[in-house]
Design a protein around this motif. Structure first.
Motif, PDB file in Angstrom:
ATOM      1  N   MET A   1      31.712  57.345  42.881  1.00 46.80           N
ATOM      2  CA  MET A   1      32.585  56.159  42.945  1.00 46.80           C
ATOM      3  C   MET A   1      32.557  55.399  41.612  1.00 46.80           C
ATOM      4  O   MET A   1      33.597  55.061  41.050  1.00 46.80           O
ATOM      5  CB  MET A   1      32.113  55.260  44.092  1.00 46.80           C
ATOM      6  N   TYR A   2      31.346  55.139  41.119  1.00 50.65           N
ATOM      7  CA  TYR A   2      31.228  54.427  39.843  1.00 50.65           C
ATOM      8  C   TYR A   2      31.826  55.240  38.696  1.00 50.65           C
ATOM      9  O   TYR A   2      32.308  54.677  37.712  1.00 50.65           O
ATOM     10  CB  TYR A   2      29.764  54.087  39.552  1.00 50.65           C
ATOM     11  N   ARG A   3      31.771  56.561  38.811  1.00 51.96           N
ATOM     12  CA  ARG A   3      32.346  57.419  37.762  1.00 51.96           C
ATOM     13  C   ARG A   3      33.837  57.133  37.619  1.00 51.96           C
ATOM     14  O   ARG A   3      34.373  57.044  36.511  1.00 51.96           O
ATOM     15  CB  ARG A   3      32.122  58.890  38.095  1.00 51.96           C
ATOM     16  N   LYS A   4      34.517  56.968  38.763  1.00 53.14           N
ATOM     17  CA  LYS A   4      35.952  56.680  38.754  1.00 53.14           C
ATOM     18  C   LYS A   4      36.217  55.291  38.151  1.00 53.14           C
ATOM     19  O   LYS A   4      37.145  55.103  37.349  1.00 53.14           O
ATOM     20  CB  LYS A   4      36.502  56.746  40.184  1.00 53.14           C
ATOM     21  N   LEU A   5      35.376  54.334  38.514  1.00 57.44           N
ATOM     22  CA  LEU A   5      35.539  52.975  38.005  1.00 57.44           C
ATOM     23  C   LEU A   5      35.239  52.907  36.503  1.00 57.44           C
ATOM     24  O   LEU A   5      35.900  52.174  35.766  1.00 57.44           O
ATOM     25  CB  LEU A   5      34.615  52.028  38.770  1.00 57.44           C
ATOM     26  N   GLU A   6      34.247  53.681  36.061  1.00 61.79           N
ATOM     27  CA  GLU A   6      33.925  53.732  34.635  1.00 61.79           C
ATOM     28  C   GLU A   6      35.111  54.274  33.834  1.00 61.79           C
ATOM     29  O   GLU A   6      35.423  53.774  32.747  1.00 61.79           O
ATOM     30  CB  GLU A   6      32.693  54.608  34.408  1.00 61.79           C
ATOM     31  N   LYS A   7      35.743  55.308  34.378  1.00 59.41           N
ATOM     32  CA  LYS A   7      36.899  55.888  33.685  1.00 59.41           C
ATOM     33  C   LYS A   7      38.024  54.862  33.553  1.00 59.41           C
ATOM     34  O   LYS A   7      38.677  54.775  32.514  1.00 59.41           O
ATOM     35  CB  LYS A   7      37.393  57.127  34.442  1.00 59.41           C
ATOM     36  N   THR A   8      38.231  54.083  34.625  1.00 54.27           N
ATOM     37  CA  THR A   8      39.260  53.038  34.585  1.00 54.27           C
ATOM     38  C   THR A   8      38.917  51.993  33.529  1.00 54.27           C
ATOM     39  O   THR A   8      39.771  51.568  32.738  1.00 54.27           O
ATOM     40  CB  THR A   8      39.391  52.359  35.963  1.00 54.27           C
ATOM     41  N   ALA A   9      37.637  51.571  33.503  1.00 59.10           N
ATOM     42  CA  ALA A   9      37.195  50.574  32.521  1.00 59.10           C
ATOM     43  C   ALA A   9      37.321  51.109  31.094  1.00 59.10           C
ATOM     44  O   ALA A   9      37.729  50.377  30.179  1.00 59.10           O
ATOM     45  CB  ALA A   9      35.755  50.166  32.812  1.00 59.10           C
TER      46      ALA A   9
ATOM     47  N   ARG B   1      36.627  48.263  49.908  1.00 59.10           N
ATOM     48  CA  ARG B   1      37.482  49.178  50.652  1.00 59.10           C
ATOM     49  C   ARG B   1      37.425  50.584  50.028  1.00 59.10           C
ATOM     50  O   ARG B   1      37.354  51.593  50.729  1.00 59.10           O
ATOM     51  CB  ARG B   1      38.920  48.654  50.676  1.00 59.10           C
ATOM     52  N   MET B   2      37.448  50.626  48.694  1.00 58.02           N
ATOM     53  CA  MET B   2      37.390  51.910  47.992  1.00 58.02           C
ATOM     54  C   MET B   2      36.091  52.658  48.299  1.00 58.02           C
ATOM     55  O   MET B   2      36.098  53.864  48.564  1.00 58.02           O
ATOM     56  CB  MET B   2      37.511  51.694  46.476  1.00 58.02           C
ATOM     57  N   VAL B   3      34.974  51.932  48.266  1.00 55.75           N
ATOM     58  CA  VAL B   3      33.678  52.564  48.534  1.00 55.75           C
ATOM     59  C   VAL B   3      33.630  53.092  49.957  1.00 55.75           C
ATOM     60  O   VAL B   3      33.224  54.234  50.208  1.00 55.75           O
ATOM     61  CB  VAL B   3      32.519  51.577  48.299  1.00 55.75           C
ATOM     62  N   THR B   4      34.047  52.264  50.898  1.00 49.79           N
ATOM     63  CA  THR B   4      34.002  52.653  52.303  1.00 49.79           C
ATOM     64  C   THR B   4      34.828  53.907  52.559  1.00 49.79           C
ATOM     65  O   THR B   4      34.432  54.792  53.327  1.00 49.79           O
ATOM     66  CB  THR B   4      34.507  51.500  53.194  1.00 49.79           C
ATOM     67  N   GLU B   5      35.965  54.006  51.912  1.00 55.11           N
ATOM     68  CA  GLU B   5      36.827  55.181  52.095  1.00 55.11           C
ATOM     69  C   GLU B   5      36.263  56.426  51.411  1.00 55.11           C
ATOM     70  O   GLU B   5      36.487  57.544  51.858  1.00 55.11           O
ATOM     71  CB  GLU B   5      38.232  54.889  51.564  1.00 55.11           C
ATOM     72  N   SER B   6      35.518  56.226  50.327  1.00 47.58           N
ATOM     73  CA  SER B   6      35.035  57.375  49.546  1.00 47.58           C
ATOM     74  C   SER B   6      33.812  58.045  50.158  1.00 47.58           C
ATOM     75  O   SER B   6      33.550  59.227  49.914  1.00 47.58           O
ATOM     76  CB  SER B   6      34.720  56.953  48.107  1.00 47.58           C
ATOM     77  N   VAL B   7      33.028  57.311  50.950  1.00 45.35           N
ATOM     78  CA  VAL B   7      31.803  57.887  51.515  1.00 45.35           C
ATOM     79  C   VAL B   7      32.141  58.694  52.762  1.00 45.35           C
ATOM     80  O   VAL B   7      32.249  58.153  53.862  1.00 45.35           O
ATOM     81  CB  VAL B   7      30.764  56.794  51.836  1.00 45.35           C
ATOM     82  N   GLN B   8      32.344  59.993  52.573  1.00 43.63           N
ATOM     83  CA  GLN B   8      32.579  60.909  53.676  1.00 43.63           C
ATOM     84  C   GLN B   8      31.338  61.780  53.872  1.00 43.63           C
ATOM     85  O   GLN B   8      30.351  61.635  53.157  1.00 43.63           O
ATOM     86  CB  GLN B   8      33.819  61.768  53.386  1.00 43.63           C
TER      87      GLN B   8
ATOM     88  N   VAL C   1      40.381  52.125  58.231  1.00 44.12           N
ATOM     89  CA  VAL C   1      39.788  51.274  57.192  1.00 44.12           C
ATOM     90  C   VAL C   1      40.797  50.242  56.689  1.00 44.12           C
ATOM     91  O   VAL C   1      40.434  49.105  56.377  1.00 44.12           O
ATOM     92  CB  VAL C   1      39.248  52.142  56.031  1.00 44.12           C
ATOM     93  N   ASP C   2      42.049  50.631  56.614  1.00 44.47           N
ATOM     94  CA  ASP C   2      43.081  49.714  56.111  1.00 44.47           C
ATOM     95  C   ASP C   2      43.221  48.475  56.987  1.00 44.47           C
ATOM     96  O   ASP C   2      43.668  47.420  56.514  1.00 44.47           O
ATOM     97  CB  ASP C   2      44.437  50.437  56.031  1.00 44.47           C
ATOM     98  N   ALA C   3      42.874  48.610  58.276  1.00 47.58           N
ATOM     99  CA  ALA C   3      43.021  47.483  59.201  1.00 47.58           C
ATOM    100  C   ALA C   3      41.820  46.536  59.184  1.00 47.58           C
ATOM    101  O   ALA C   3      41.863  45.469  59.795  1.00 47.58           O
ATOM    102  CB  ALA C   3      43.233  48.012  60.619  1.00 47.58           C
ATOM    103  N   LEU C   4      40.770  46.901  58.486  1.00 45.17           N
ATOM    104  CA  LEU C   4      39.561  46.078  58.459  1.00 45.17           C
ATOM    105  C   LEU C   4      39.686  44.948  57.441  1.00 45.17           C
ATOM    106  O   LEU C   4      40.352  45.092  56.418  1.00 45.17           O
ATOM    107  CB  LEU C   4      38.341  46.939  58.121  1.00 45.17           C
ATOM    108  N   ASN C   5      39.003  43.859  57.722  1.00 43.24           N
ATOM    109  CA  ASN C   5      39.024  42.692  56.856  1.00 43.24           C
ATOM    110  C   ASN C   5      37.800  42.705  55.933  1.00 43.24           C
ATOM    111  O   ASN C   5      36.668  42.509  56.378  1.00 43.24           O
ATOM    112  CB  ASN C   5      39.036  41.415  57.698  1.00 43.24           C
ATOM    113  N   PHE C   6      38.030  42.952  54.652  1.00 45.39           N
ATOM    114  CA  PHE C   6      36.941  43.010  53.680  1.00 45.39           C
ATOM    115  C   PHE C   6      36.785  41.695  52.910  1.00 45.39           C
ATOM    116  O   PHE C   6      36.077  41.656  51.912  1.00 45.39           O
ATOM    117  CB  PHE C   6      37.167  44.166  52.702  1.00 45.39           C
ATOM    118  N   GLN C   7      37.446  40.648  53.372  1.00 47.55           N
ATOM    119  CA  GLN C   7      37.302  39.358  52.709  1.00 47.55           C
ATOM    120  C   GLN C   7      36.012  38.674  53.166  1.00 47.55           C
ATOM    121  O   GLN C   7      35.533  38.892  54.284  1.00 47.55           O
ATOM    122  CB  GLN C   7      38.496  38.450  53.042  1.00 47.55           C
ATOM    123  N   ASP C   8      35.467  37.842  52.300  1.00 45.35           N
ATOM    124  CA  ASP C   8      34.284  37.032  52.622  1.00 45.35           C
ATOM    125  C   ASP C   8      33.104  37.873  53.122  1.00 45.35           C
ATOM    126  O   ASP C   8      32.466  37.542  54.128  1.00 45.35           O
ATOM    127  CB  ASP C   8      34.641  35.971  53.679  1.00 45.35           C
ATOM    128  N   LEU C   9      32.836  38.948  52.430  1.00 47.51           N
ATOM    129  CA  LEU C   9      31.685  39.767  52.805  1.00 47.51           C
ATOM    130  C   LEU C   9      30.384  39.047  52.480  1.00 47.51           C
ATOM    131  O   LEU C   9      30.293  38.283  51.512  1.00 47.51           O
ATOM    132  CB  LEU C   9      31.716  41.104  52.061  1.00 47.51           C
TER     133      LEU C   9
END
Length: 564
Positions: free
Chosen positions: A1-9, A95-102, A471-479
């Motif tokens: 997951m961080y690898r993808k974020l590092e590439k974006t950064a 949301r991205m992390v939750t979806e990526s952990v399969q 996952v799209d229906a879950l509320n990830f605000q105010d964790l």
């Protein structure tokens, strides 16, 4: 997951550099800051520009930040001294992390590269002992990591069936009135005979000449009766070694007998190819002084028989021809031998092996020796670990059945041994201490317990099926802060696998497993799950933690019990 974020950064920083008209550096590195207040990802790229632009890194980082255009999942960037710090949008990131952990989390894309990894390769003259076990654990764990990183891996055990030690055992069978127990474990019985021969050698040193004769006849003439004795000794010992290895969750894809390279002519071909580089006095050798190595590489004895190093050279050449990458796991006392071998391989056009050197394990009371019969066997180690784990389970979980206790105790015991050894960098010496290795309160047992906790919590959640959650229906605000910390820890797994494979080191995986368990335990103890307003989301985090802990421990060859 961080690898993808590092590439974006990296892409964001590259664009800012281009907009500024600066020459892009060969590599832009990012790291996770030690303090979350300093951002989620940070780069020190400003240091690379300082000598080129003749400006301070602090000024350069400020200039970069002014030019940076953020894209998802980043919501903020700041200059902090010479560093450029990026901040995630917590909701999008979570949301991205939750979806990526399969279920296969941690497995990377396949690479079209084959690795032959040799490990363990203990002499077949007795049982595996804790002096061997570090090699086996590092090798097996590294093979698992490399497979997860996408490499095609074949593990090999190099069988030293032509060594003096085997000839000693054969001499013992021929000359001593010693009867091996037909019901005993093969490697143990061979080890007892080897010890007896060593005792006999102390009394009668002239036996050495008889052993040398056996070795010479075996290599040069190989009469059927003698060949049968050598094969029987080695096979009997290897059977026991394999049995012990399986108890440690270790297997090998292939066993390569060194005699093969004498019998199929490989050895003679190598000696012929090296003819222009060799010298001879009493022995045939390679002078390596031109390569900065003072000690010559001896290729044959004075009687013309080959040496282990010569046969090992033929073996490495075969590995080189059949793979893209050759990896050896060896004790630190092999450094000179490997330097010599690499020179010879270069002359033959072979690949230079990647070598993981490790320091040895000792007991508090001193070093070990198969020859002197002073060692703790791996079987004894496993039995002791299992007994200690069983005693702890009797106190903690008296309600469990005998079969359940026995099964869990084996998992905990083997896990304790493997983790205790894998957790340290191979360059560090280990003094094996029972109380530390088998502590129920820290180390592997605490990681396994976190997995069991997650399984128990999920078992209490009636009707919860992770794969059916939208996952799209879950509320990830105010964790909650602990939820975010847990997600950030989970997100690093793929980066850990990548770095471990690149560095050929597995201790980072062991340390990460402890971090995940720690982050989950903090979440578990402080954040209500079942019955809370965010029950489904939090149960999902529990499940993602379960998967990550299980997959991480699996890379270390450690099982994750569902109950403890």
């Amino acid at each position: 997951m961080y690898r993808k974020l590092e590439k974006t950064a990296i892409n964001i920083v590259q664009k800012a550099i281009q907009d500024l008209g600066w020459e892009e550096p060969a590599e832009i590195k990012f790291e996770v800051p030690p303090n979350p207040n300093m951002g989620d990802l940070a780069t020190s790229v400003a240091f690379q520009f300082a000598p080129i632009l003749k400006r301070s890194p602090v000024e350069i980082s400020q200039t970069l930040v002014e030019k940076i255009e953020l894209i998802s999942p980043f919501k903020g960037v700041e200059s902090k001294g010479p560093y450029v710090n990026f901040f995630f949008d917590t909701e999008i990131f979570s949301r991205m992390v939750t979806e990526s952990v399969q279920e296969d989390y941690g497995s990377l894309e396949n690479r079209d590269e084959k690795v032959i990894l040799e490990h363990t390769s203990a002499n077949p003259n007795g049982p595996l002992h804790i002096g061997h076990v570090r090699n086996a654990i590092i090798g097996d764990s590294l093979a698992r990591v490399l497979r997860a990183a996408g490499f095609q891996v074949e593990t090999q055990y190099y069988v030293n069936d032509m060594g003096r030690q085997i000839a000693m055992i054969v001499w013992g069978l021929q000359n001593l009135d010693y009867q091996m127990d037909p019901n005993g474990k093969g490697d143990v019985e061979i080890g007892k005979l080897y010890f007896e021969v060593n005792q006999e050698l102390k009394t009668n040193p002239e036996i050495k000449q008889q052993i040398d004769t056996i070795l010479k006849i075996y290599e040069e003439e190989n009469p059927p009766e003698l060949e049968s004795m050598f094969k029987e000794v080695v096979s009997k010992c290897l059977e026991g070694v394999e049995n012990t290895s399986r108890r440690m969750n270790i297997t090998h894809d292939a066993f390569i007998w060194e005699s093969k390279f004498v019998r199929d002519g490989s050895l003679m071909k190598i000696l012929n190819k090296l003819e222009d580089y060799t010298s001879k006095n009493e022995v045939l050798y390679l002078d390596l002084t031109d390569y900065g190595i003072e000690k010559e590489l001896i290729l044959t004895r004075s009687d013309g028989t080959s040496l282990y190093t010569t046969r090992d050279l033929a073996y490495h050449l075969e590995k080189s021809e059949n793979s893209d990458i050759v990896v050896d796991v060896l004790g630190s006392d092999h450094k000179l031998a490997i330097d010599q071998l690499k020179v010879a391989l270069g002359l033959l056009g072979g690949k230079s092996p990647e070598v993981v050197f490790y320091e040895f394990i000792t007991l508090p009371e001193g070093s070990m020796s198969t020859r002197r019969g002073v060692f703790i066997s791996v079987d004894e180690l496993i039995d002791e670990a299992t007994q200690r784990a069983r005693a702890e389970l009797d106190k903690r979980r008296p309600e469990l059945s005998e079969d359940e206790k026995e099964n869990i105790a084996k998992i905990i015991g083997v896990g304790a041994i493997r983790y205790y050894i894998a957790r340290l960098s191979p360059e560090k010496h280990i003094v094996f201490k029972w109380d530390e290795a088998l502590s129920f309160e820290r180390g592997c047992a605490s990681i396994q317990y976190a997995h069991a906790r997650a399984c128990k919590l999920l078992g209490k959640a009636n009707g919860f099926t992770p794969v059916e959650v939208d996952v799209d229906a879950l509320n990830f605000q105010d964790l909650d802060t602990l939820e975010v910390d847990l997600l950030k820890t989970l997100a690093r797994f793929s980066s850990i696998v990548t770095a471990s494979a690149q560095d050929m080191r597995v201790h980072s995986v062991a340390q990460y497993a402890l971090e995940v368990a720690g982050a989950f335990n903090k979440f578990y103890k402080s954040v209500p799950v079942i019955g809370s307003e965010k029950e489904v989301l939090r149960l999902l985090l529990v499940d993602k933690s379960r998967i990550t802990i299980r997959n991480c421990l699996d890379l270390l060859g450690i099982e994750s019990p569902v109950s403890m």
